[in-house]
Motif scaffolding. Structure first.
Motif, short mmCIF file in Angstrom:
data_model
loop_
_atom_site.label_atom_id
_atom_site.label_comp_id
_atom_site.label_asym_id
_atom_site.label_seq_id
_atom_site.Cartn_x
_atom_site.Cartn_y
_atom_site.Cartn_z
N CYS A 213 0.97 -1.18 0.24
CA CYS A 213 -0.07 -0.19 -0.07
C CYS A 213 0.96 0.87 0.02
O CYS A 213 1.86 1.48 0.55
CB CYS A 213 -0.83 -0.03 1.32
SG CYS A 213 -1.73 1.75 1.32
N PHE A 215 0.44 4.49 1.28
CA PHE A 215 0.21 4.62 2.04
C PHE A 215 0.78 4.59 3.47
O PHE A 215 1.74 3.59 3.44
CB PHE A 215 -1.34 4.99 2.76
CG PHE A 215 -2.61 5.56 1.86
CD1 PHE A 215 -2.88 7.38 1.56
CD2 PHE A 215 -3.06 4.88 0.93
CE1 PHE A 215 -3.28 7.57 0.50
CE2 PHE A 215 -4.22 5.42 -0.28
CZ PHE A 215 -4.28 6.94 -0.41
N CYS A 217 -0.16 5.44 6.64
CA CYS A 217 -0.73 5.50 7.81
C CYS A 217 -0.08 5.46 9.23
O CYS A 217 0.79 3.98 9.62
CB CYS A 217 -1.91 4.74 8.29
SG CYS A 217 -2.94 5.38 6.82
N PHE A 219 0.01 4.26 12.34
CA PHE A 219 -1.13 2.66 12.97
C PHE A 219 -0.17 1.31 12.27
O PHE A 219 -0.63 0.35 12.72
CB PHE A 219 -2.15 2.71 13.57
CG PHE A 219 -3.09 2.86 12.23
CD1 PHE A 219 -3.88 2.12 11.52
CD2 PHE A 219 -3.56 4.32 12.20
CE1 PHE A 219 -4.29 2.04 10.88
CE2 PHE A 219 -4.27 4.43 11.26
CZ PHE A 219 -4.64 3.53 10.64
N CYS A 220 -0.52 1.63 11.00
CA CYS A 220 0.00 0.34 10.09
C CYS A 220 1.42 -0.34 10.27
O CYS A 220 2.10 -0.04 10.02
CB CYS A 220 -0.75 0.75 8.89
SG CYS A 220 -0.86 -0.42 7.78
N GLN A 222 2.07 -2.36 7.55
CA GLN A 222 1.83 -3.42 6.05
C GLN A 222 3.19 -2.81 5.37
O GLN A 222 3.87 -3.62 5.14
CB GLN A 222 1.06 -2.52 5.75
CG GLN A 222 0.68 -1.22 4.80
CD GLN A 222 1.57 -0.55 3.75
OE1 GLN A 222 2.36 -1.21 2.76
NE2 GLN A 222 1.46 0.13 3.43
N ASP A 258 -4.32 -4.85 0.79
CA ASP A 258 -4.67 -3.60 1.51
C ASP A 258 -5.21 -1.89 0.44
O ASP A 258 -5.76 -1.53 1.89
CB ASP A 258 -3.15 -3.12 1.74
CG ASP A 258 -2.70 -4.28 3.12
OD1 ASP A 258 -3.57 -4.51 4.63
OD2 ASP A 258 -1.60 -4.79 3.19
N LYS A 329 -6.72 9.02 5.33
CA LYS A 329 -6.71 8.61 3.61
C LYS A 329 -8.75 8.65 3.50
O LYS A 329 -9.21 8.24 2.36
CB LYS A 329 -7.04 6.70 3.42
CG LYS A 329 -7.48 6.24 4.61
CD LYS A 329 -6.42 5.01 4.16
CE LYS A 329 -7.43 4.01 5.39
NZ LYS A 329 -6.48 3.64 6.34
S1 SF4 Z 1 -4.06 1.35 7.07
FE1 SF4 Z 1 -4.57 1.23 5.03
S2 SF4 Z 1 -3.61 2.91 3.93
FE2 SF4 Z 1 -2.71 3.02 5.80
S3 SF4 Z 1 -0.89 2.10 5.00
FE3 SF4 Z 1 -2.27 0.66 6.31
S4 SF4 Z 1 -2.92 -0.49 4.10
FE4 SF4 Z 1 -1.85 1.73 3.15
#
Ligand code: SF4
Length: 378
Positions: A213, A215, A217, A219-220, A222, A258, A329
């Motif tokens: 992804c 982005f 964020c 807290f994420c 990924q 994601d 987002k």
């Molecule tokens: S929360 Fe969703 S949009 Fe944000 S970085 Fe993680 S996968 Fe990407």
């Protein structure tokens, strides 16, 4: 031919439910190894169709896992809930270990970091019953907390991040098997479809049409787990849907992407159109949150027509200033508009879910309550 045993361990938690949960990464690794001549076997501790593990089936292929109450870790002793192991019995696991040909290596995956007790137990039992066989640990926990995994699980090898090629190269080195590197996939379309044929019964399947992804964020995790954002071609995704639908009669598919709606004109819109054009009668589910901002009438109508039955929108919090600090987002107005648009396309309220987060750093409980109230007010 070298034999590789793949293991998806148990969940240890206060609660767990099979909401389209499959060890997709492990199944991709298995398919890749098979392509390069390895023989693969699978023990999925969360397979609800193993004898004695049958939990009640629910809507769209979801269902309950077999639950065994076990001793709670000390650190959680103040929580007045039972701590349980979800999945097949340990006896069944041992039976399965002895029912497959003796493996030359064992590959264990891992998901949530705090589920590591299931990983630990699986590796312990492998060592107890199979003796000195190389153990390789991969998956999300191994990627996010490799030092912890080294100390607590003590596997022979750890693979971090996407595992298909890394595992293949590790095994080729371990067993001195030359790999023709020109045959390694150069893009996602060249990856084999995940090895779902390792299961005897299929309630549903999961599908990944893109990885990563763009982005960031706050807290994420990924960006630490996945590769940079990359998409499969629309044609390749449609082939996988059709192949699994026809071969196994599966109708329920959950997207694991994601960022499923990103570049929607080039990706999800032609995918949904392709499903309709090929006459595939599917029920589609989006357990990972969708970008509410990108829902427009054209997309909503196509989702409805192509059989997207479960719609989950990412929202996180109704507190705009907190959201600006962590993710841009979606806004409150985006969520309102997305829900109205989905309703106009034919969705009922009961088919639309919204994800709200709790436990963000410094977040008071009142903010979570306000967010829930905001969502309920729509
Ligand atoms: S929360 Fe969703 S949009 Fe944000 S970085 Fe993680 S996968 Fe990407």
């Amino acid at each position: 031919m070298k034999k590789i045993l793949l293991i998806n361990p148990w969940i240890y938690d206060f609660a767990a439910f099979d909401l389209w949960s499959k060890p997709l990464g492990l199944l991709y690794v298995g398919a890749m190894l098979r392509r390069f001549g390895f023989e693969i076997y699978l023990i999925d501790c969360l397979d609800r169709h193993q004898p004695g593990a049958e939990g009640k089936s629910k809507k769209f292929g979801t269902g309950k896992y077999r639950r065994t109450i076990v001793e709670k870790p000390k650190i959680l002793s103040h929580i007045p809930r039972h701590w349980a192991r979800y999945g097949i019995s340990e006896e069944r696991f041992v039976e399965l270990l002895h029912s497959v040909p003796r493996p030359d290596a064992v590959l264990v995956t891992s998901i949530m970091t705090y589920w590591y007790p299931g990983v630990k137990r699986a590796v312990q039992l492998v060592r107890e019953h199979l003796g000195p066989v190389p153990t390789i640990l991969g998956g999300i926990y191994a990627t996010l907390l490799p030092d912890h995994a080294r100390k607590v699980i003590n596997p022979d090898y750890i693979i971090t991040g996407p595992g298909e090629i890394k595992t293949l190269l590790l095994l080729s080195e371990l067993f001195d098997i030359p790999i023709d590197r020109s045959k390694l996939p150069k893009n996602l379309d060249e990856y084999p479809f995940p090895a779902f044929d390792m299961y005897r019964h299929h309630d549903y399947m999961v599908i990944l049409t893109s990885r990563g992804c763009p982005f960031n964020c706050s807290f994420c995790a990924q960006r630490l787990i996945s590769m940079p954002y990359t998409r499969r071609s629309v044609e390749n995704v449609l082939e996988e849907f059709e192949y699994h639908h026809k071969k196994f009669g599966v109708v329920d598919f959950a997207f694991y992407d994601d960022a499923l709606f990103l570049h929607k004109e080039k990706h999800i819109i032609p995918i949904l159109r392709g499903i309709l054009k090929r006459g595939l009668k599917l029920r589609l589910h989006t357990p990972n949150g969708l970008f509410a901002r990108l829902v427009d009438p054209q997309l909503a109508e196509l989702m409805f027509a192509a059989g997207v039955k479960t719609v989950r929108l990412s929202f996180e919090t109704a507190n705009e200033s907190r959201r600006q600090q962590m993710s841009m987002k979606v806004s409150n107005a985006d969520l309102v508009r997305a829900i109205r648009t989905l309703e106009r396309a034919g969705y009922r309220r009961s088919e639309i879910d919204v994800y709200v987060m709790m436990g963000l750093p410094g977040q008071p409980l009142s903010e979570v309550e306000e967010s829930i109230r905001f969502v309920h007010s729509l």
